[in-house]
Design a protein around this motif. Structure first.
Motif, PDB file in Angstrom:
ATOM      1  N   UNK A   1      25.001   7.671 -26.433  1.00 40.37           N
ATOM      2  CA  UNK A   1      26.031   6.641 -27.409  1.00 40.37           C
ATOM      3  C   UNK A   1      25.328   6.703 -28.725  1.00 40.37           C
ATOM      4  N   UNK A   2      26.177   6.971 -29.677  1.00 37.31           N
ATOM      5  CA  UNK A   2      25.481   6.886 -30.980  1.00 37.31           C
ATOM      6  C   UNK A   2      25.244   5.087 -31.239  1.00 37.31           C
ATOM      7  N   UNK A   3      24.598   4.771 -32.171  1.00 33.25           N
ATOM      8  CA  UNK A   3      24.246   3.633 -32.383  1.00 33.25           C
ATOM      9  C   UNK A   3      24.526   2.799 -33.662  1.00 33.25           C
ATOM     10  N   UNK A   4      24.495   1.497 -33.811  1.00 35.25           N
ATOM     11  CA  UNK A   4      24.564   0.533 -34.966  1.00 35.25           C
ATOM     12  C   UNK A   4      23.448  -0.102 -35.267  1.00 35.25           C
ATOM     13  N   UNK A   5      23.189  -0.471 -36.624  1.00 30.97           N
ATOM     14  CA  UNK A   5      22.114  -1.163 -37.026  1.00 30.97           C
ATOM     15  C   UNK A   5      22.357  -2.752 -36.913  1.00 30.97           C
ATOM     16  N   UNK A  64      28.776  -2.184 -37.700  1.00 34.04           N
ATOM     17  CA  UNK A  64      29.668  -1.224 -36.605  1.00 34.04           C
ATOM     18  C   UNK A  64      29.726   0.215 -37.164  1.00 34.04           C
ATOM     19  N   UNK A  65      29.674   0.420 -38.720  1.00 36.19           N
ATOM     20  CA  UNK A  65      30.031   1.376 -39.169  1.00 36.19           C
ATOM     21  C   UNK A  65      28.983   2.746 -38.766  1.00 36.19           C
ATOM     22  N   UNK A  66      27.746   2.145 -38.608  1.00 39.13           N
ATOM     23  CA  UNK A  66      26.683   3.194 -38.052  1.00 39.13           C
ATOM     24  C   UNK A  66      25.313   2.485 -38.411  1.00 39.13           C
ATOM     25  N   UNK A  67      24.111   3.363 -38.566  1.00 37.44           N
ATOM     26  CA  UNK A  67      23.020   2.865 -38.802  1.00 37.44           C
ATOM     27  C   UNK A  67      22.667   3.345 -39.998  1.00 37.44           C
ATOM     28  N   UNK A  78      23.437   7.463 -40.143  1.00 37.00           N
ATOM     29  CA  UNK A  78      24.648   8.286 -39.210  1.00 37.00           C
ATOM     30  C   UNK A  78      25.496   7.310 -39.032  1.00 37.00           C
ATOM     31  N   UNK A  79      26.870   7.900 -39.037  1.00 41.57           N
ATOM     32  CA  UNK A  79      28.132   7.067 -38.612  1.00 41.57           C
ATOM     33  C   UNK A  79      28.246   6.811 -37.304  1.00 41.57           C
ATOM     34  N   UNK A  80      28.677   5.962 -36.758  1.00 43.14           N
ATOM     35  CA  UNK A  80      28.892   5.434 -35.352  1.00 43.14           C
ATOM     36  C   UNK A  80      30.331   5.965 -34.815  1.00 43.14           C
ATOM     37  N   UNK A  81      31.152   5.989 -35.434  1.00 39.19           N
ATOM     38  CA  UNK A  81      32.359   6.364 -34.886  1.00 39.19           C
ATOM     39  C   UNK A  81      33.280   5.056 -34.618  1.00 39.19           C
ATOM     40  N   UNK A  82      32.784   3.960 -34.801  1.00 33.75           N
ATOM     41  CA  UNK A  82      33.306   2.815 -34.854  1.00 33.75           C
ATOM     42  C   UNK A  82      33.939   1.981 -35.959  1.00 33.75           C
TER      43      UNK A  82
END
Length: 763
Positions: A1-5, A64-67, A78-82
């Motif tokens: 799963x993609x991550x958030x910072x 939530x937008x990405x890292x 990188x975008x998270x898709x959130x």
């Protein structure tokens, strides 16, 4: 799963402490004891302003937008898709949360906001559309399906790098689909059939976050007349407003907004768009979020814009100077208004802002060598007030006013000359035996020639017992002398600044000179190109020791007969006044070099400057890397010395005609401290301006191998964006830089702990 910072507590902490997945959050929100304690404390406060203050300082947050390498849109890795929708000021958040959970199958995560009167709702994005378009679509969905007022949805959160504060919620909701191990790319989301039209002009963007406003001031800005409503233009107009009206601070907010509204109207920016830009950029600004006095959106923002746009209706879009470039700022008028009387009187002779600034900085530099008795403790070391100043501007830009500064030292020099003549006459009157017992008198010189050798510089300072000022209105004079066969005194100059011991010995003539704490100042001026000649490298320690005042004045004819004043007589008289002010400080020192007057800041002043420099250092380090760090750090010492100079002049005025033999301390007044901080705030812009020009011109060390040079310029840890930024400074094309990175990784000089991230060292 993609991550958030994730980021450490405090909204000013903009560098991520690590990346997590969405499914990691419920455990943190439920079980983190620190979050539970701080959340309870915030909700127990009755003041909204106090709640916001604690929230901004004490809560961790995520994007939530990405890292992100740094929390701003341009720092996206990188975008998270959130996407996170922020709903504020609702009566019953738990009940609304239950309603949304029951009805909305694509809600992924939900928890109550820190103050307890709002919700944080996390959804999946339709990646065919932008973050902003998704934000609007979800906002419309919530408004259409639930009893939520339009004003409750925070539109300032429509930025991909928007911070979301974490807090305690024992009933945090996580969609059960995650128990199935579903990937974020496959989670349900609201399909956007057609991008919803924003109410505001399409040029409205959310590229600039609140705390980027101060960073933006360090970047070259030009107004874009083709897109008058763009947020970049709004930031540029904020910069103009800051330049002419000071910072946006509590106590000045209403009037500041009025001035900004006039600028936006004159430029031709749509009024409602300008107001929305303000809400976005200033949403978490300390003067609003941390203020003890609530910012009334209607009274302090909307109404001022309405009034100014109506009052100056005929001025709309009359700003047509398409060549205007915002150059380095001038010193604020308040600095001169609150200066010691002697300084205020003289700077008032120069109505032109640039000439006034140049004279003022020159006068401070001259005065910085005139109080050798005064010392202050900074970073555990004793320092005198000595300043190094370089005024840089094209020909015919007003630098010539420095000649009046040199005139200010004439009376001091003449006093030394008369003293020498008297002592030499007495020496000549002695018989031969008496002369052997008496040292031959030597002439003290306030001004030390720039066209000099290192040996003569040391000799001059030795005669003076440590003090002096190197002055020349052509920087090339100092540069050529330094590079001559018997010059090479760059190392000496660095020692002068730090008061490091100089030991000079020559066997040919049995010379052995030791100057324990040389305290020499430097005042030079020249064209921008002369900076390059003086400095071989931006990392050269000499660069960071200088105050740079660098500017370009508009081309205009000066009426040389306009005021009819005779400056010769004025400055001849002022030179005598400077002698009277400094006489005791010179001669008490010369008669007893061990005596000192200690300069001190108050505890409150120390705290304020520490906070200010911490923020500036962090901002500039993020923008320009470690190369500029030395300049920012030494500006801290320069600020301390400027405060020392102003305080010394003020003390000399207050004690004129009195003995200072019993004085042992000078405590900086708040007025002189605030003035020194305002001066350094402006000088920081000039330092960055010079730094950027040196970088662009390639004034860096070269070893002949471009790839190795590039490697040396990279920090220990960096991401691709930082690597490309550094490449642009060095004139390396993006594709070439990418090739270098691949080769360096292949040679095991770089390793990649994760995608688009690099570290120096063997893999």
């Amino acid at each position: 799963m993609k991550r958030i910072s994730m980021f450490d507590a405090g909204i000013k902490n903009t560098v991520s402490i690590g990346n997590i997945t969405l499914t990691d959050l419920p455990l943190i929100i439920k079980c983190d004891e620190d979050l539970r304690i701080v959340t309870a404390f915030i909700r127990g406060l009755t003041s909204k302003e106090k709640q916001n203050e604690v929230k901004c300082y004490e809560l961790k947050y995520v994007t939530f937008g990405g890292t992100f390498s740094i929390r701003k849109d341009s720092g996206l890795i990188e975008e998270s898709g959130l996407i996170c929708i922020d709903i504020d000021e609702i009566e019953n958040p738990p009940q609304l949360k239950k309603q949304i959970i029951a009805k909305c199958e694509f809600l992924l995560l939900a928890f109550i906001s820190p103050r307890g009167n709002g919700l944080k709702l996390i959804f999946g994005r339709d990646m065919a559309f932008s973050y902003k378009e998704n934000y609007q679509a979800y906002s419309k969905y919530l408004l259409d399906n639930f009893e939520i007022s339009k004003d409750s949805i925070d539109q300032s959160c429509a930025s991909i790098s928007k911070a979301c504060f974490l807090c305690h919620d024992a009933d945090v909701y996580l969609n059960p689909i995650f128990k199935q191990g579903i990937e974020v790319e496959k989670i349900p989301f609201l399909h956007i059939q057609k991008p919803e039209e924003l109410e505001e002009n399409n040029e409205h963007t959310f590229e600039v976050n609140t705390f980027e406003l101060s960073q933006f001031l360090f970047k070259p800005v030009v107004l874009n007349f083709e897109k008058r409503n763009a947020v970049e233009n709004f930031i540029a107009l904020c910069r103009v407003c800051i330049k002419h009206n000071g910072d946006f601070i509590e106590g000045n907010r209403h009037n500041w907004v009025l001035k900004l509204a006039v600028l936006c109207n004159s430029f031709g920016m749509d009024k409602n768009t300008a107001i929305r830009h303000f809400k976005c950029v200033f949403a978490n600004h300390p003067a609003i979020a941390l203020s003890k006095h609530p910012f009334d959106e209607t009274g302090d923002l909307t109404r001022p814009f309405d009034d100014m746009y109506e009052k100056y209706l005929d001025d709309f879009e009359t700003w047509n100077d398409r060549n205007e470039v915002f150059t380095t700022p001038c010193l604020p008028k308040e600095v001169f208004d609150n200066s010691p009387h002697f300084v205020k009187k003289l700077t008032g002779l120069f109505p032109d802002e640039r000439e006034r600034d140049v004279f003022f900085l020159g006068l401070l530099t001259l005065a910085s060598t005139c109080f050798p008795l005064v010392q202050g403790v900074y970073d555990s070391r004793r320092y005198r007030a000595n300043l190094f100043t370089f005024i840089s501007a094209p020909a015919a830009s007003g630098k010539g006013v420095l000649s009046w500064v040199s005139k200010m030292g004439d009376a001091i020099h003449e006093n030394f000359l008369n003293e020498f003549k008297r002592d030499f006459a007495e020496y000549q009157a002695l018989n031969e035996e008496q002369r052997k017992e008496q040292p031959k008198p030597e002439l003290k010189r306030l001004f030390i020639a720039a066209d000099n050798t290192s040996a003569n510089m040391i000799a001059d300072l030795s005669i003076n017992q440590l003090f002096g000022i190197i002055y020349d209105n052509e920087a090339d004079t100092l540069t050529k002398a330094n590079k001559s066969e018997h010059g090479n005194f760059s190392n000496l100059l660095r020692k002068f600044f730090q008061h490091e011991t100089i030991h000079y010995e020559r066997k040919t003539n049995n010379q052995n000179i030791i100057i324990k704490e040389p305290a020499c100042s430097i005042l030079i001026s020249g064209t921008p190109g002369q900076i390059d000649k003086m400095v071989d490298d931006v990392e050269n320690g000499l660069v960071s020791r200088f105050i740079f005042y660098n500017y370009v004045s508009p081309v205009k004819w000066k009426d040389v007969f306009a005021d009819g004043q005779d400056f010769h007589g004025i400055f001849k008289s002022s030179a005598v006044e400077l002698l009277q002010l400094t006489n005791q400080f010179f001669y008490d020192f010369l008669s007893n070099p061990e005596r000192e007057i200690l300069f001190e800041l108050t505890s409150d002043q120390k705290k304020k400057r520490s906070d200010w420099f911490e923020e500036k250092t962090k901002n500039l380090d993020e923008l320009y890397g470690s190369d500029i760090r030395g300049s920012v750090m030494r500006l801290g010492l320069i600020q301390f010395r400027i405060a020392m100079v102003l305080s010394s002049i003020r003390t000399a005025e207050n004690t004129l005609g009195q003995s200072i033999k019993e004085r042992s301390k000078i405590v900086c007044t708040d007025g002189d401290f605030n003035a020194s901080m305002s001066i350094v705030d402006v000088l920081l812009h000039h330092a960055v301006n010079v730094f950027n020009k040196l970088k662009k011109r390639g004034v860096v060390k070269r070893n002949g191998n471009p790839k190795d040079n590039y490697y040396e310029s990279l920090p220990i840890k960096f991401n691709r964006a930082k690597a490309m930024e550094i490449a642009s400074y060095s004139g390396i094309k993006e594709k070439t830089a990418e090739n270098y990175l691949r080769q360096l990784a292949k040679d095991e000089k770089l390793k990649k702990p994760q995608h688009n991230h690099y570290e120096k060292g063997a893999a």
